[in-house]
Design a protein around this motif. Structure first.
Motif, PDB file in Angstrom:
ATOM      1  N   LYS A   1       0.825  -1.199   0.000  1.00 54.59           N
ATOM      2  CA  LYS A   1       0.000   0.000   0.000  1.00 54.59           C
ATOM      3  C   LYS A   1       0.863   1.255   0.000  1.00 54.59           C
ATOM      4  O   LYS A   1       1.995   1.256   0.468  1.00 54.59           O
ATOM      5  CB  LYS A   1      -0.949   0.011   1.194  1.00 54.59           C
ATOM      6  CG  LYS A   1      -0.289   0.237   2.530  1.00 54.59           C
ATOM      7  CD  LYS A   1      -1.330   0.237   3.648  1.00 54.59           C
ATOM      8  CE  LYS A   1      -0.680   0.550   4.986  1.00 54.59           C
ATOM      9  NZ  LYS A   1      -1.653   0.569   6.071  1.00 54.59           N
ATOM     10  N   GLU A   2       0.278   2.317  -0.555  1.00 56.30           N
ATOM     11  CA  GLU A   2       0.940   3.618  -0.608  1.00 56.30           C
ATOM     12  C   GLU A   2       0.010   4.643   0.030  1.00 56.30           C
ATOM     13  O   GLU A   2      -1.167   4.740  -0.323  1.00 56.30           O
ATOM     14  CB  GLU A   2       1.197   4.008  -2.068  1.00 56.30           C
ATOM     15  CG  GLU A   2       1.719   5.398  -2.256  1.00 56.30           C
ATOM     16  CD  GLU A   2       1.724   5.832  -3.726  1.00 56.30           C
ATOM     17  OE1 GLU A   2       1.957   7.035  -3.963  1.00 56.30           O
ATOM     18  OE2 GLU A   2       1.498   5.003  -4.620  1.00 56.30           O
ATOM     19  N   ILE A   3       0.515   5.400   0.974  1.00 60.75           N
ATOM     20  CA  ILE A   3      -0.262   6.458   1.610  1.00 60.75           C
ATOM     21  C   ILE A   3      -0.261   7.681   0.692  1.00 60.75           C
ATOM     22  O   ILE A   3       0.789   8.098   0.203  1.00 60.75           O
ATOM     23  CB  ILE A   3       0.337   6.823   2.986  1.00 60.75           C
ATOM     24  CG1 ILE A   3       0.381   5.598   3.897  1.00 60.75           C
ATOM     25  CG2 ILE A   3      -0.425   7.981   3.617  1.00 60.75           C
ATOM     26  CD1 ILE A   3      -0.963   4.951   4.163  1.00 60.75           C
ATOM     27  N   VAL A   4      -1.426   8.243   0.459  1.00 64.14           N
ATOM     28  CA  VAL A   4      -1.575   9.406  -0.408  1.00 64.14           C
ATOM     29  C   VAL A   4      -1.984  10.599   0.459  1.00 64.14           C
ATOM     30  O   VAL A   4      -2.985  10.540   1.184  1.00 64.14           O
ATOM     31  CB  VAL A   4      -2.634   9.151  -1.504  1.00 64.14           C
ATOM     32  CG1 VAL A   4      -2.853  10.396  -2.346  1.00 64.14           C
ATOM     33  CG2 VAL A   4      -2.222   7.962  -2.369  1.00 64.14           C
ATOM     34  N   THR A   5      -1.206  11.660   0.371  1.00 67.04           N
ATOM     35  CA  THR A   5      -1.502  12.901   1.081  1.00 67.04           C
ATOM     36  C   THR A   5      -1.678  14.004   0.054  1.00 67.04           C
ATOM     37  O   THR A   5      -0.840  14.176  -0.828  1.00 67.04           O
ATOM     38  CB  THR A   5      -0.360  13.261   2.051  1.00 67.04           C
ATOM     39  OG1 THR A   5      -0.185  12.170   2.965  1.00 67.04           O
ATOM     40  CG2 THR A   5      -0.676  14.518   2.834  1.00 67.04           C
ATOM     41  N   ALA A   6      -2.769  14.731   0.174  1.00 68.81           N
ATOM     42  CA  ALA A   6      -3.087  15.791  -0.778  1.00 68.81           C
ATOM     43  C   ALA A   6      -2.827  17.151  -0.148  1.00 68.81           C
ATOM     44  O   ALA A   6      -3.482  17.529   0.819  1.00 68.81           O
ATOM     45  CB  ALA A   6      -4.543  15.680  -1.213  1.00 68.81           C
ATOM     46  N   ALA A   7      -1.892  17.889  -0.708  1.00 75.94           N
ATOM     47  CA  ALA A   7      -1.559  19.212  -0.177  1.00 75.94           C
ATOM     48  C   ALA A   7      -2.732  20.180  -0.281  1.00 75.94           C
ATOM     49  O   ALA A   7      -2.863  21.089   0.527  1.00 75.94           O
ATOM     50  CB  ALA A   7      -0.349  19.777  -0.919  1.00 75.94           C
ATOM     51  N   ARG A   8      -3.624  19.983  -1.276  1.00 76.25           N
ATOM     52  CA  ARG A   8      -4.749  20.902  -1.501  1.00 76.25           C
ATOM     53  C   ARG A   8      -6.034  20.466  -0.792  1.00 76.25           C
ATOM     54  O   ARG A   8      -7.097  21.045  -1.015  1.00 76.25           O
ATOM     55  CB  ARG A   8      -5.009  21.042  -2.991  1.00 76.25           C
ATOM     56  CG  ARG A   8      -3.873  21.745  -3.733  1.00 76.25           C
ATOM     57  CD  ARG A   8      -4.173  21.976  -5.221  1.00 76.25           C
ATOM     58  NE  ARG A   8      -5.498  21.583  -5.652  1.00 76.25           N
ATOM     59  CZ  ARG A   8      -5.757  20.740  -6.638  1.00 76.25           C
ATOM     60  NH1 ARG A   8      -4.788  20.190  -7.322  1.00 76.25           N
ATOM     61  NH2 ARG A   8      -6.994  20.444  -6.967  1.00 76.25           N
TER      62      ARG A   8
ATOM     63  N   ALA B   1      -5.884   9.163   1.650  1.00 76.98           N
ATOM     64  CA  ALA B   1      -6.220   8.006   0.832  1.00 76.98           C
ATOM     65  C   ALA B   1      -5.107   6.976   0.936  1.00 76.98           C
ATOM     66  O   ALA B   1      -3.980   7.291   1.334  1.00 76.98           O
ATOM     67  CB  ALA B   1      -6.412   8.420  -0.631  1.00 76.98           C
ATOM     68  N   VAL B   2      -5.452   5.763   0.524  1.00 80.32           N
ATOM     69  CA  VAL B   2      -4.479   4.683   0.434  1.00 80.32           C
ATOM     70  C   VAL B   2      -4.643   4.051  -0.943  1.00 80.32           C
ATOM     71  O   VAL B   2      -5.765   3.719  -1.357  1.00 80.32           O
ATOM     72  CB  VAL B   2      -4.697   3.623   1.538  1.00 80.32           C
ATOM     73  CG1 VAL B   2      -3.761   2.443   1.342  1.00 80.32           C
ATOM     74  CG2 VAL B   2      -4.507   4.238   2.921  1.00 80.32           C
ATOM     75  N   ALA B   3      -3.524   3.907  -1.640  1.00 80.54           N
ATOM     76  CA  ALA B   3      -3.517   3.238  -2.938  1.00 80.54           C
ATOM     77  C   ALA B   3      -2.995   1.813  -2.740  1.00 80.54           C
ATOM     78  O   ALA B   3      -2.025   1.600  -2.016  1.00 80.54           O
ATOM     79  CB  ALA B   3      -2.626   3.988  -3.920  1.00 80.54           C
ATOM     80  N   ALA B   4      -3.673   0.872  -3.379  1.00 79.74           N
ATOM     81  CA  ALA B   4      -3.254  -0.526  -3.297  1.00 79.74           C
ATOM     82  C   ALA B   4      -3.832  -1.279  -4.479  1.00 79.74           C
ATOM     83  O   ALA B   4      -5.019  -1.144  -4.793  1.00 79.74           O
ATOM     84  CB  ALA B   4      -3.727  -1.159  -1.987  1.00 79.74           C
ATOM     85  N   GLY B   5      -2.991  -2.053  -5.137  1.00 83.08           N
ATOM     86  CA  GLY B   5      -3.459  -2.905  -6.223  1.00 83.08           C
ATOM     87  C   GLY B   5      -4.198  -2.175  -7.329  1.00 83.08           C
ATOM     88  O   GLY B   5      -5.180  -2.688  -7.857  1.00 83.08           O
ATOM     89  N   GLY B   6      -3.756  -0.986  -7.697  1.00 83.74           N
ATOM     90  CA  GLY B   6      -4.404  -0.241  -8.771  1.00 83.74           C
ATOM     91  C   GLY B   6      -5.658   0.504  -8.342  1.00 83.74           C
ATOM     92  O   GLY B   6      -6.316   1.135  -9.166  1.00 83.74           O
ATOM     93  N   LEU B   7      -5.999   0.419  -7.061  1.00 84.35           N
ATOM     94  CA  LEU B   7      -7.175   1.106  -6.541  1.00 84.35           C
ATOM     95  C   LEU B   7      -6.760   2.211  -5.582  1.00 84.35           C
ATOM     96  O   LEU B   7      -5.721   2.117  -4.928  1.00 84.35           O
ATOM     97  CB  LEU B   7      -8.085   0.129  -5.793  1.00 84.35           C
ATOM     98  CG  LEU B   7      -8.668  -1.028  -6.604  1.00 84.35           C
ATOM     99  CD1 LEU B   7      -9.406  -1.990  -5.688  1.00 84.35           C
ATOM    100  CD2 LEU B   7      -9.590  -0.500  -7.688  1.00 84.35           C
TER     101      LEU B   7
ATOM    102  N   GLU C   1     -11.651  15.959  -5.147  1.00 84.67           N
ATOM    103  CA  GLU C   1     -10.916  16.214  -6.386  1.00 84.67           C
ATOM    104  C   GLU C   1      -9.428  16.406  -6.090  1.00 84.67           C
ATOM    105  O   GLU C   1      -8.565  15.907  -6.816  1.00 84.67           O
ATOM    106  CB  GLU C   1     -11.493  17.435  -7.083  1.00 84.67           C
ATOM    107  CG  GLU C   1     -10.872  17.723  -8.432  1.00 84.67           C
ATOM    108  CD  GLU C   1     -11.578  18.861  -9.135  1.00 84.67           C
ATOM    109  OE1 GLU C   1     -11.753  18.761 -10.364  1.00 84.67           O
ATOM    110  OE2 GLU C   1     -11.960  19.854  -8.471  1.00 84.67           O
ATOM    111  N   ALA C   2      -9.111  17.106  -5.005  1.00 86.07           N
ATOM    112  CA  ALA C   2      -7.714  17.326  -4.608  1.00 86.07           C
ATOM    113  C   ALA C   2      -7.044  16.018  -4.213  1.00 86.07           C
ATOM    114  O   ALA C   2      -5.880  15.783  -4.553  1.00 86.07           O
ATOM    115  CB  ALA C   2      -7.637  18.330  -3.459  1.00 86.07           C
ATOM    116  N   VAL C   3      -7.765  15.158  -3.523  1.00 89.31           N
ATOM    117  CA  VAL C   3      -7.197  13.857  -3.130  1.00 89.31           C
ATOM    118  C   VAL C   3      -6.956  13.000  -4.373  1.00 89.31           C
ATOM    119  O   VAL C   3      -5.899  12.382  -4.516  1.00 89.31           O
ATOM    120  CB  VAL C   3      -8.107  13.138  -2.113  1.00 89.31           C
ATOM    121  CG1 VAL C   3      -7.593  11.740  -1.822  1.00 89.31           C
ATOM    122  CG2 VAL C   3      -8.210  13.954  -0.813  1.00 89.31           C
ATOM    123  N   LEU C   4      -7.915  12.973  -5.278  1.00 88.27           N
ATOM    124  CA  LEU C   4      -7.721  12.231  -6.532  1.00 88.27           C
ATOM    125  C   LEU C   4      -6.516  12.759  -7.304  1.00 88.27           C
ATOM    126  O   LEU C   4      -5.680  11.984  -7.775  1.00 88.27           O
ATOM    127  CB  LEU C   4      -8.979  12.323  -7.405  1.00 88.27           C
ATOM    128  CG  LEU C   4     -10.197  11.530  -6.957  1.00 88.27           C
ATOM    129  CD1 LEU C   4     -11.447  12.019  -7.670  1.00 88.27           C
ATOM    130  CD2 LEU C   4      -9.979  10.037  -7.181  1.00 88.27           C
TER     131      LEU C   4
END
Length: 125
Positions: free
Chosen positions: A2-9, A20-26, A59-62
Motif C-alpha cells: 500500500k501507498e499512503i496518499v496525502t493531498a496538499a490541496r 487516501a491509500v492506494a493498493a493494487g491499482g485502486l 478532487e484534490a485527493v484524486l
C-alpha cells in the motif's frame, strides 16, 4: 503493497487517518467533509456549499494520485438529513455527467465538525 496518499490541496486530517491509500491499482479515500483547506472551518451552513466543498476536497485527493472523477468506481454518501438528497444528487451529478460510479447513500445521526454531508470513494486506473 500500500501507498499512503496525502493531498496538499485537501484539508489536513483531523484524526489518525490518511487522505487516501492506494493498493493494487485502486485508490481508497477517507471520507471528506466540507472543511476548507486554508482555514479548517466548514465551507458554510448550507448543503449546497458543503457538497461543493466536499467534492473539491475529493478532487484534490484524486489529483494527488494523478486521478480524476472519471476514475471513480464507487462512492458512499453520508447525509445527516435524507431530505437533502435531491440537492446533493444534483451537485454530485455535475462531477459524473456520464457513466457515473456505483453509489450508496445513507442517513447518519451526525458527522464530524457538524457537517451535513460526507463522501468517500474508490477509484481505479
Amino acid at each position: 503493497m500500500k501507498e499512503i496518499v496525502t493531498a496538499a490541496r485537501a484539508p489536513a486530517a483531523i484524526g489518525p487517518y490518511s487522505h487516501a491509500v492506494a493498493a493494487g491499482g485502486l485508490l481508497f479515500t477517507s471520507g471528506q467533509i466540507a472543511l476548507v483547506p486554508e482555514t479548517g472551518a466548514l465551507a458554510g451552513d448550507t448543503i449546497e456549499e458543503q457538497t461543493e466543498q466536499v467534492l473539491k476536497n475529493l478532487e484534490a485527493v484524486l489529483a494527488a494520485h494523478q486521478m480524476t472523477f472519471a476514475d471513480v468506481v464507487k462512492t458512499t454518501v453520508f447525509l445527516t438529513d435524507l431530505a437533502d438528497f435531491a440537492v446533493v444528487n444534483r451537485i454530485y451529478g455535475t462531477r459524473f455527467p456520464s457513466a457515473p460510479p456505483a453509489r450508496s447513500c445513507v442517513q447518519v445521526a451526525a458527522l464530524p465538525a457538524g457537517a451535513k454531508v460526507e463522501i468517500e470513494l474508490i477509484a481505479a486506473k
